[in-house]
Design a protein around this motif. Sequence first.
Motif, PDB file in Angstrom:
ATOM      1  N   ALA A 141      68.693   1.344  62.814  1.00 13.17           N
ATOM      2  CA  ALA A 141      68.534  -0.110  62.702  1.00 13.17           C
ATOM      3  C   ALA A 141      67.064  -0.500  62.538  1.00 13.17           C
ATOM      4  N   LYS A 142      66.164   0.385  62.937  1.00 14.02           N
ATOM      5  CA  LYS A 142      64.730   0.095  62.862  1.00 14.02           C
ATOM      6  C   LYS A 142      64.093   0.580  61.549  1.00 14.02           C
ATOM      7  N   LEU A 143      64.857   1.250  60.706  1.00 13.82           N
ATOM      8  CA  LEU A 143      64.304   1.795  59.464  1.00 13.82           C
ATOM      9  C   LEU A 143      64.197   0.723  58.385  1.00 13.82           C
ATOM     10  N   PRO A 144      63.229   0.869  57.470  1.00 10.70           N
ATOM     11  CA  PRO A 144      63.041  -0.102  56.382  1.00 10.70           C
ATOM     12  C   PRO A 144      63.987   0.199  55.210  1.00 10.70           C
ATOM     13  N   TRP A 145      65.273  -0.001  55.400  1.00 10.77           N
ATOM     14  CA  TRP A 145      66.286   0.394  54.425  1.00 10.77           C
ATOM     15  C   TRP A 145      66.042  -0.185  53.035  1.00 10.77           C
ATOM     16  N   ASN A 146      65.594  -1.411  52.929  1.00 10.24           N
ATOM     17  CA  ASN A 146      65.368  -2.010  51.603  1.00 10.24           C
ATOM     18  C   ASN A 146      64.306  -1.254  50.808  1.00 10.24           C
ATOM     19  N   GLU A 147      63.396  -0.600  51.512  1.00  9.67           N
ATOM     20  CA  GLU A 147      62.362   0.185  50.831  1.00  9.67           C
ATOM     21  C   GLU A 147      62.898   1.528  50.342  1.00  9.67           C
ATOM     22  N   TYR A 148      64.059   1.953  50.864  1.00 13.99           N
ATOM     23  CA  TYR A 148      64.678   3.219  50.461  1.00 13.99           C
ATOM     24  C   TYR A 148      65.662   3.043  49.314  1.00 13.99           C
ATOM     25  N   LEU A 149      66.000   1.805  48.972  1.00 11.87           N
ATOM     26  CA  LEU A 149      66.921   1.543  47.873  1.00 11.87           C
ATOM     27  C   LEU A 149      66.145   1.594  46.557  1.00 11.87           C
ATOM     28  N   ASN A 150      66.210   2.734  45.875  1.00 11.92           N
ATOM     29  CA  ASN A 150      65.513   2.938  44.608  1.00 11.92           C
ATOM     30  C   ASN A 150      66.204   4.073  43.857  1.00 11.92           C
ATOM     31  N   ASP A 151      65.644   4.501  42.770  1.00 11.71           N
ATOM     32  CA  ASP A 151      66.289   5.519  41.941  1.00 11.71           C
ATOM     33  C   ASP A 151      65.871   6.956  42.259  1.00 11.71           C
ATOM     34  N   GLN A 152      65.136   7.162  43.320  1.00 10.06           N
ATOM     35  CA  GLN A 152      64.707   8.512  43.682  1.00 10.06           C
ATOM     36  C   GLN A 152      65.836   9.252  44.409  1.00 10.06           C
ATOM     37  N   SER A 153      66.019  10.515  44.059  1.00 11.42           N
ATOM     38  CA  SER A 153      67.054  11.334  44.700  1.00 11.42           C
ATOM     39  C   SER A 153      66.721  11.564  46.171  1.00 11.42           C
ATOM     40  N   ILE A 154      67.762  11.534  46.995  1.00 10.79           N
ATOM     41  CA  ILE A 154      67.592  11.828  48.416  1.00 10.79           C
ATOM     42  C   ILE A 154      68.252  13.149  48.795  1.00 10.79           C
ATOM     43  N   ALA A 155      69.179  13.633  47.962  1.00  9.08           N
ATOM     44  CA  ALA A 155      69.883  14.885  48.245  1.00  9.08           C
ATOM     45  C   ALA A 155      70.349  15.512  46.937  1.00  9.08           C
ATOM     46  N   TYR A 156      70.651  16.807  47.024  1.00  6.25           N
ATOM     47  CA  TYR A 156      71.128  17.557  45.866  1.00  6.25           C
ATOM     48  C   TYR A 156      72.209  18.508  46.340  1.00  6.25           C
ATOM     49  N   ILE A 157      73.302  18.570  45.606  1.00  6.65           N
ATOM     50  CA  ILE A 157      74.381  19.496  45.925  1.00  6.65           C
ATOM     51  C   ILE A 157      74.587  20.415  44.737  1.00  6.65           C
ATOM     52  N   LYS A 158      74.583  21.712  45.016  1.00  7.71           N
ATOM     53  CA  LYS A 158      74.760  22.733  43.987  1.00  7.71           C
ATOM     54  C   LYS A 158      76.055  23.488  44.271  1.00  7.71           C
ATOM     55  N   VAL A 159      76.921  23.581  43.278  1.00  4.73           N
ATOM     56  CA  VAL A 159      78.170  24.318  43.419  1.00  4.73           C
ATOM     57  C   VAL A 159      77.897  25.784  43.115  1.00  4.73           C
ATOM     58  N   VAL A 160      78.079  26.636  44.119  1.00  4.48           N
ATOM     59  CA  VAL A 160      77.874  28.069  43.935  1.00  4.48           C
ATOM     60  C   VAL A 160      79.147  28.689  43.363  1.00  4.48           C
ATOM     61  N   ASP A 161      80.269  28.403  43.995  1.00  6.04           N
ATOM     62  CA  ASP A 161      81.576  28.821  43.511  1.00  6.04           C
ATOM     63  C   ASP A 161      82.615  27.891  44.123  1.00  6.04           C
ATOM     64  N   GLU A 162      83.891  28.189  43.947  1.00  6.25           N
ATOM     65  CA  GLU A 162      84.932  27.272  44.421  1.00  6.25           C
ATOM     66  C   GLU A 162      85.006  27.166  45.940  1.00  6.25           C
ATOM     67  N   ASN A 163      84.323  28.044  46.640  1.00  2.00           N
ATOM     68  CA  ASN A 163      84.346  28.023  48.106  1.00  2.00           C
ATOM     69  C   ASN A 163      82.999  27.709  48.745  1.00  2.00           C
ATOM     70  N   THR A 164      81.948  27.572  47.947  1.00  2.00           N
ATOM     71  CA  THR A 164      80.615  27.437  48.509  1.00  2.00           C
ATOM     72  C   THR A 164      79.801  26.359  47.802  1.00  2.00           C
ATOM     73  N   LEU A 165      79.144  25.512  48.603  1.00  2.00           N
ATOM     74  CA  LEU A 165      78.197  24.512  48.114  1.00  2.00           C
ATOM     75  C   LEU A 165      76.868  24.734  48.817  1.00  2.00           C
ATOM     76  N   LYS A 166      75.793  24.393  48.144  1.00  2.00           N
ATOM     77  CA  LYS A 166      74.477  24.373  48.785  1.00  2.00           C
ATOM     78  C   LYS A 166      74.022  22.921  48.792  1.00  2.00           C
ATOM     79  N   PHE A 167      73.619  22.456  49.950  1.00  2.00           N
ATOM     80  CA  PHE A 167      73.189  21.073  50.145  1.00  2.00           C
ATOM     81  C   PHE A 167      71.699  21.076  50.447  1.00  2.00           C
ATOM     82  N   TYR A 168      70.944  20.298  49.673  1.00  2.00           N
ATOM     83  CA  TYR A 168      69.501  20.165  49.877  1.00  2.00           C
ATOM     84  C   TYR A 168      69.202  18.710  50.227  1.00  2.00           C
TER      85      TYR A 168
END
Length: 91
Positions: free
Chosen positions: A29-56
């Motif tokens: 509730a104390k974070l400046p959320w409006n300043e975080y609303l932009n087009d920059q990526s915050i996370a990345y998910i890579k599909v390794v195979d049908e059973n595995t994902l990598k989350f960055y």
Amino acid sequence: MVETKRYDFEKGIAYKLKIIPEDSGNFGAKLPWNEYLNDQSIAYIKVVDENTLKFYWYGFYNKKTKKREMTDCEFIQESNNKEVILKKCED
């Protein structure tokens, strides 16, 4: 989160913050959320195979300060890698 870009060569998808979370808790509730609303990526998910994902987790990009914030991943990890490996559970 909402998808921003697909990287077909490695089956990856980048995500950005779409809306301010409804339930952000006492700390959030104390974070400046409006300043975080932009087009920059915050996370990345890579599909390794049908059973595995990598989350960055990259962290939130503050458009006012032009810096990433909250970059520590809250998942407990057994290594110093910046990726979290998610495995599909057997039924």
